[in-house]
Design an enzyme around this catalytic site. Sequence first.
Site, short mmCIF file in Angstrom:
data_model
loop_
_atom_site.label_atom_id
_atom_site.label_comp_id
_atom_site.label_asym_id
_atom_site.label_seq_id
_atom_site.Cartn_x
_atom_site.Cartn_y
_atom_site.Cartn_z
N ASP A 11 0.86 -1.30 0.14
CA ASP A 11 0.06 -0.18 0.02
C ASP A 11 0.86 1.05 -0.19
O ASP A 11 1.60 1.26 0.78
CB ASP A 11 -0.99 0.01 1.14
N GLY B 252 -12.99 -2.83 6.14
CA GLY B 252 -13.77 -4.04 5.55
C GLY B 252 -13.07 -5.27 5.85
O GLY B 252 -13.80 -6.13 5.76
N ASP B 253 -11.80 -5.18 5.55
CA ASP B 253 -11.13 -6.60 5.62
C ASP B 253 -11.20 -7.03 7.06
O ASP B 253 -11.30 -8.21 7.40
CB ASP B 253 -9.79 -6.49 5.32
N ASN C 97 -20.76 -4.25 0.54
CA ASN C 97 -21.18 -2.95 1.00
C ASN C 97 -22.23 -2.58 -0.19
O ASN C 97 -22.68 -3.46 -0.95
CB ASN C 97 -20.05 -1.99 1.00
N ASN D 157 -4.56 -8.56 4.18
CA ASN D 157 -5.08 -7.76 5.30
C ASN D 157 -5.92 -8.77 6.25
O ASN D 157 -5.95 -8.73 7.44
CB ASN D 157 -5.71 -6.63 5.03
N GLY E 61 -3.34 -5.18 0.69
CA GLY E 61 -4.02 -6.18 0.04
C GLY E 61 -5.05 -6.86 0.67
O GLY E 61 -5.04 -7.33 1.70
N LYS E 62 -6.43 -7.17 0.24
CA LYS E 62 -7.57 -7.62 0.92
C LYS E 62 -7.02 -8.88 1.40
O LYS E 62 -7.36 -9.31 2.65
CB LYS E 62 -8.50 -7.43 -0.13
N GLY E 63 -6.52 -9.70 0.71
CA GLY E 63 -6.13 -11.12 1.18
C GLY E 63 -5.25 -11.08 2.30
O GLY E 63 -5.51 -11.57 3.25
#
Length: 302
Positions: A15, A252-253, A184, A45, A41-43
């Site tokens: 990030d 959100g993660d 969302n 995180n 990264g969403k994964g």
Amino acid sequence: MYDYDLLVVGSANADLVIDVERRPAAGETVLGSDLAVHPGGKGANQAVAAARLGARTALLARVGDDAHGRLLLDAQRAAGVDTAGVLTGGAPTGVALITVDPSGDNSIVVSPGANGRLTPADVRAASDLLHASRVVSAQLEIPLETVVAVAASLGPDSRFVLNPSPPRPLPVVLLAACDPLIVNEHEAKVILGEAGGTASAPEDWARLLLAKGPRSVVVTLGAQGALVASADGGVRRVAPVKVDAVDTTGAGDAFTAALAWRLGRGASLEEAAAYAARVGAVSVTRKGAQESFPTAEEVDAL
């Protein structure tokens, strides 16, 4: 007996974050803070968020053989995540360009890099890891066909959780595996397509999404809390947790990871979502993504 409470299959990004007074309009340049580089990264995180809460967590992802990849691996291991499933090479590590305004809202552009090289074959090769995990969570910062392969490769008693971000239309076979599908407002409307235009309330989105085939649905509503929906329980509201938001990056993660972990421990969907709302609330009171994720003790203190 499962080796892992949660396996996260997804993205790992560096990030690159800049604070701005306001986000630029088209064709406009604005000045911001010094550049900060964080593991994200969403994964990645979600894996760190779950491990920090105390979950036995593993990550299946791909990073580049570069400095950003080493940063990400170090962050996972420091949080206690098992990185045996993290593959290296094929492309540079993914990067997310993030601007954060004074209210804590963010805008993100992602260059997938190695995330785009995580293939269905990689998933099939990791079948032992999937079968050893009580809950498997995925997002859409990796190829859609890879996520479909994840849903097809689950253990007989494993639960599949999907946060379809960034959103796109989803195949029926993938929707049918979701328990829950976590969205969302923006993600709900993209997945619903034309049907979403007839829905004016979040409760309507939840019902329409449930009719598309998921076993359960969670709609996150930011400061307004969340909704949970299932065929046997209808649509229920989850109350918001009031805090002063500093930075919503990764919230959100944190929510998804906490919910997935609590479901694996036997909580009801409503109970898991209420706990996840508290985890997300703590995370927005701190800057950054992974560094903002709380421990279980910090959540209990809230």
